[in-house]
Scaffold this active site. Structure first.
Site, PDB file in Angstrom:
ATOM      1  CE  LYS A  18      19.188  18.294 -14.654  1.00 40.96           C
ATOM      2  NZ  LYS A  18      17.893  18.775 -14.064  1.00 40.96           N
TER       3      LYS A  18
ATOM      4  CE1 TYR B 234      19.815  15.583 -17.182  1.00 41.09           C
ATOM      5  CE2 TYR B 234      21.754  14.613 -15.903  1.00 41.09           C
ATOM      6  CZ  TYR B 234      20.312  14.963 -15.851  1.00 41.09           C
ATOM      7  OH  TYR B 234      19.769  14.905 -14.945  1.00 41.09           O
TER       8      TYR B 234
END
Length: 124
Positions: free
Chosen positions: A32, A28
């Site tokens: 990002k 994740y």
């Protein structure tokens, strides 16, 4: 992509996790972080006709977060200097700012309730 006149604008949504490490967050956070870097590269590539910025929020009170915690948000008073998580309105205020601004490009707005400002060494 949004246009507020003669210049178009792209606003990407990343995450405050690009600035801090956390267990179980490798995929994740890496994804990002790529969004933030994409923002910067696109700002260079598309200027001056397209302004590209990103917003990196921490926990935002959304139906998804409420579902994660069975409808009851955790106590964020120790996590964020603001004492609470962010709201959709907080994120919208940053989007609104970027839509009104014709000078800012290649920037990431970190909205983390002061989390990244706090240094707390883990000394025992």
């Amino acid at each position: 992509m949004l246009s507020t006149g003669s210049v178009a604008k792209i606003i990407n949504i990343a995450s405050s996790t690009v600035s801090v490490g956390g267990r179980g967050m490798v995929a994740y956070s890496s994804a990002k972080a790529a969004v933030v870097n994409l923002t910067k590269v696109c700002a260079v590539e598309f200027a001056p006709k397209i302004l590209v910025n990103s917003i990196s929020p921490a926990t935002i009170d959304t139906p998804m977060i409420r579902k994660k915690y069975a409808g009851q948000l955790p106590d964020y008073s120790q996590a964020y200097l603001t004492g609470h998580c962010g709201t959709v309105e907080d994120v919208w205020s940053a989007i609104h700012f970027l839509l009104q601004n014709d000078f800012m490009t290649g920037s990431d707005i970190v909205m983390d309730g002061g989390y990244s400002a706090l240094f707390s060494p883990r000394i025992k």
